[in-house]
Scaffold this motif. Structure first.
Motif, PDB file in Angstrom:
ATOM      1  N   ASP A 233       0.824  -1.213   0.000  1.00  0.00           N
ATOM      2  CA  ASP A 233       0.000   0.000   0.000  1.00  0.00           C
ATOM      3  C   ASP A 233       0.856   1.260   0.000  1.00  0.00           C
ATOM      4  OD1 ASP A 233      -2.326  -1.475  -0.104  1.00  0.00           O
ATOM      5  OD2 ASP A 233      -2.820  -1.225   2.034  1.00  0.00           O
ATOM      6  N   ALA A 234       2.082   1.155   0.523  1.00  0.00           N
ATOM      7  CA  ALA A 234       3.013   2.286   0.528  1.00  0.00           C
ATOM      8  C   ALA A 234       3.925   2.274  -0.706  1.00  0.00           C
ATOM      9  CB  ALA A 234       3.863   2.257   1.804  1.00  0.00           C
TER      10      ALA A 234
ATOM     11  N   ASP B 177      -7.463  -4.538   0.461  1.00  0.00           N
ATOM     12  CA  ASP B 177      -8.599  -4.005  -0.294  1.00  0.00           C
ATOM     13  C   ASP B 177      -8.673  -2.491  -0.131  1.00  0.00           C
ATOM     14  OD1 ASP B 177      -9.409  -3.907   2.312  1.00  0.00           O
ATOM     15  OD2 ASP B 177     -11.230  -5.085   2.027  1.00  0.00           O
ATOM     16  N   ALA B 178      -7.542  -1.879   0.193  1.00  0.00           N
ATOM     17  CA  ALA B 178      -7.493  -0.418   0.341  1.00  0.00           C
ATOM     18  C   ALA B 178      -7.760   0.250  -1.004  1.00  0.00           C
ATOM     19  CB  ALA B 178      -6.125   0.014   0.869  1.00  0.00           C
TER      20      ALA B 178
END
Length: 192
Positions: A138-139, A163-164
């Motif tokens: 995610d980052a 699921d971000a």
């Protein structure tokens, strides 16, 4: 810039597992990697290939606490003993590090991981550590995925991908192979 590589065993529906299940497997089908699939040595050759490229290991706290005492004593993992290890945890105390398993550094944040990637050295491999892998993906810190995908559908368990709601990432296939037991090797570079 060092590459951060996630390596793992995954079911076709995206559930991660360690080869024998055990502590930390939070679903009823834990251990499927060795229980349900015929062993074909070449299907696991990726693990040997990775050794030549691995210059350091990275774990989340729970995976470190599970792997460190086992791998320290394992002949199969002896080559990892002297490699630098990084544990990403905001809560693991220094005195909880496993003695006799080479140099280990605790990284307290995603920013610490980003700084490590900018240092000199080769590839850092993440084993297990699903929660950490999701956070680092995610980052946008993961550079490559090494996946052995098994022909099982589990329906529950730890997934590799979050699921971000985030920007898409494009992957480029670096290598793939299919084996007689239905396992598929997929190696992807993250390109965007």
């Amino acid at each position: 810039m060092r590459d951060l590589v996630y390596t793992g065993f995954m079911s076709l529906d995206g559930v991660l597992d360690s080869p024998g299940g055990g502590p930390g497997e939070d679903h009823r089908s834990g251990g499927w990697v060795v229980q349900d699939i015929e062993f074909v040595p070449e299907a696991f050759s990726l693990k040997g290939e990775e050794l030549a490229e691995t210059t350091a290991l990275m774990f989340g706290r729970r995976s470190y606490e599970t792997f460190a005492p086992l791998w320290r004593e394992s002949a199969d993992h002896a080559v990892y003993k002297d490699l630098p290890k990084y544990v990403v945890s905001s809560s693991l105390p220094e005195d909880a590090l496993v003695a006799g398993w080479g140099p280990t550094t605790i990284l307290r944040s995603t920013d610490d991981v980003a700084a490590l990637k900018k240092s000199e050295g080769g590839a850092i491999f993440i084993h297990g550590s699903a929660q950490l892998a999701r956070r680092l993906a995610d980052a946008s810190l993961i550079d490559r995925y090494h996946l052995l995908v098994f022909p099982v559908l589990l329906g529950a368990g730890k997934g590799l991908f979050s699921d971000a709601d985030r920007d898409k990432q494009v992957l480029r296939l670096r290598d793939s192979a299919a084996y007689s037991n239905g396992v598929v090797k997929l190696i992807y570079d993250v390109v965007e």
